[in-house]
Design a protein around this motif. Structure first.
Motif, short mmCIF file in Angstrom:
data_model
loop_
_atom_site.label_atom_id
_atom_site.label_comp_id
_atom_site.label_asym_id
_atom_site.label_seq_id
_atom_site.Cartn_x
_atom_site.Cartn_y
_atom_site.Cartn_z
N ASP A 136 10.12 4.58 -0.57
CA ASP A 136 10.55 4.61 -1.97
C ASP A 136 9.92 3.49 -2.77
O ASP A 136 9.60 3.66 -3.95
CB ASP A 136 12.07 4.55 -2.08
N ALA A 137 9.74 2.33 -2.14
CA ALA A 137 9.10 1.22 -2.85
C ALA A 137 7.66 1.57 -3.21
O ALA A 137 7.19 1.28 -4.32
CB ALA A 137 9.12 -0.03 -1.97
N LEU A 138 6.95 2.24 -2.30
CA LEU A 138 5.56 2.60 -2.56
C LEU A 138 5.43 3.68 -3.63
O LEU A 138 4.44 3.73 -4.36
CB LEU A 138 4.89 3.09 -1.27
N THR A 139 6.44 4.54 -3.73
CA THR A 139 6.37 5.65 -4.69
C THR A 139 7.13 5.35 -5.98
O THR A 139 7.41 6.26 -6.76
CB THR A 139 6.92 6.93 -4.05
N SER A 140 7.47 4.07 -6.19
CA SER A 140 8.18 3.67 -7.40
C SER A 140 7.34 2.70 -8.22
O SER A 140 6.54 1.93 -7.67
CB SER A 140 9.50 2.98 -7.05
N PRO B 293 1.99 -0.02 -10.67
CA PRO B 293 2.58 1.31 -10.85
C PRO B 293 2.79 1.97 -9.49
O PRO B 293 2.27 1.51 -8.47
CB PRO B 293 1.52 2.04 -11.68
N ARG B 294 3.53 3.06 -9.48
CA ARG B 294 3.72 3.82 -8.24
C ARG B 294 2.37 4.27 -7.69
O ARG B 294 1.42 4.50 -8.44
CB ARG B 294 4.62 5.03 -8.50
N LEU B 295 2.30 4.40 -6.39
CA LEU B 295 1.04 4.74 -5.75
C LEU B 295 0.90 6.26 -5.59
O LEU B 295 1.89 6.98 -5.49
CB LEU B 295 0.96 4.09 -4.37
N ALA C 206 6.28 16.90 -1.44
CA ALA C 206 6.75 16.20 -2.64
C ALA C 206 5.64 16.14 -3.68
O ALA C 206 4.46 16.21 -3.37
CB ALA C 206 7.22 14.79 -2.30
N ALA C 207 6.03 15.96 -4.91
CA ALA C 207 5.04 15.82 -5.99
C ALA C 207 4.20 14.58 -5.73
O ALA C 207 4.70 13.56 -5.25
CB ALA C 207 5.75 15.71 -7.34
N PRO C 208 2.90 14.61 -6.02
CA PRO C 208 2.03 13.49 -5.73
C PRO C 208 2.51 12.17 -6.33
O PRO C 208 2.31 11.12 -5.75
CB PRO C 208 0.67 13.91 -6.33
N GLU C 209 3.15 12.23 -7.50
CA GLU C 209 3.53 10.99 -8.18
C GLU C 209 4.96 10.56 -7.86
O GLU C 209 5.38 9.49 -8.24
CB GLU C 209 3.38 11.18 -9.70
N ARG C 210 5.70 11.43 -7.20
CA ARG C 210 7.07 11.06 -6.88
C ARG C 210 7.54 11.84 -5.68
O ARG C 210 7.19 13.00 -5.53
CB ARG C 210 8.01 11.35 -8.08
N ALA C 211 8.31 11.22 -4.82
CA ALA C 211 8.81 11.91 -3.64
C ALA C 211 10.31 11.75 -3.54
O ALA C 211 10.91 10.96 -4.24
CB ALA C 211 8.13 11.37 -2.39
N VAL C 212 10.86 12.49 -2.55
CA VAL C 212 12.30 12.59 -2.35
C VAL C 212 12.84 13.38 -3.45
O VAL C 212 13.52 14.10 -3.62
CB VAL C 212 13.03 11.22 -2.30
#
Length: 251
Positions: free
Chosen positions: A201-205, A211-213, A245-251
């Protein structure tokens, strides 16, 4: 005459036997009544115990909800961490179930995810919100938050396993984590699961320092940490579970 005496004695014995029988029956009835009262008292005690247990559970759950509200309020103060614990909890539960953890234990892991950063309430704002790298002294302060969090939730007796997870969610597979420097399978499974979900979650936030990765970079970093700081099998499960999951956001 002898016959009359014998008959009189027989009648006397009969009366004595009848009296003994009636006394015995009366005693049996008293015992039965006493046993019935004891059974009734026992049933009443059971009802009281059930009511007390229900009340205790409600109090425990109420305390948990209060702590959860506190954790949410702590996150809500920072736009970068808002919703972090809920996302971590949801992903941790998915990883736990995929790893074969029983549903009840998976729920405990998810609950620990909701409260895993509660100990940050004891971290000064200047350290917690610092946009740049932390100094050694500041890191020493930050590293105390798992201990503080575990201490806060420890009074919840039903959440004993959760308190252990909260304490150890920053341990690392190679022993470089904190607060106790545990390594490998000495780290509780729930804490290893939570660590993977937390890093993901840290990497995708979005964070103050970046910015999110993108998905590809997230996977690359997770693969690099697998077997080093993160449990390799659990990391692979995380990557697989979030693959759609969407490339820019997961979960």
């Amino acid at each position: 005459m002898a016959g009359q005496v014998g008959l009189s004695q027989a009648l006397s014995y009969a009366r004595d036997l009848k009296s003994l029988y009636e006394s015995s029956r009366a005693r049996e009835r008293e015992l039965e009544q006493m046993q019935e009262r004891l059974r009734a008292a026992y049933q009443q005690s059971l009802l009281y115990a059930i009511d007390l247990r229900k009340t205790y559970r409600r109090l425990q759950q109420s305390s948990f909800q209060s702590l959860l509200g506190l954790a949410n309020a702590l996150e809500a103060k920072d736009v970068y961490t808002r919703g972090h614990s809920e996302r971590v909890a949801a992903l941790a539960r998915r990883i736990a179930l995929a790893a074969g953890v029983a549903p009840g234990a998976a729920d405990t892991i998810a609950q620990a995810g909701l409260l895993h950063d509660l100990g940050k309430i004891a971290i000064p704002e200047r350290v917690l919100r610092k946009p740049g790298p932390l100094s050694e002294e500041e890191w020493a302060v930050m590293r105390r938050h798992p201990i503080v969090g575990a201490q806060i939730v420890a009074p919840l007796e039903f959440f004993a396993d959760g308190a252990v997870i909260v304490r150890h969610h920053h341990e690392r597979h190679d022993g470089t984590g904190y607060p106790d420097g545990l390594r490998g399978e000495l780290i509780p499974l729930g804490a290893r699961i939570l660590a993977v979900a937390d890093v993901y979650d840290a990497l995708t936030s979005d964070r103050p320092y970046r910015p999110r990765l993108a998905r590809a970079e997230v996977v690359r970093r997770l693969d690099a940490e697998a077997g080093q700081t993160l449990d390799a099998r659990l990391t692979a499960l995380c990557v697989r579970l979030t693959d759609d999951a969407a490339p820019e956001r997961a979960v």
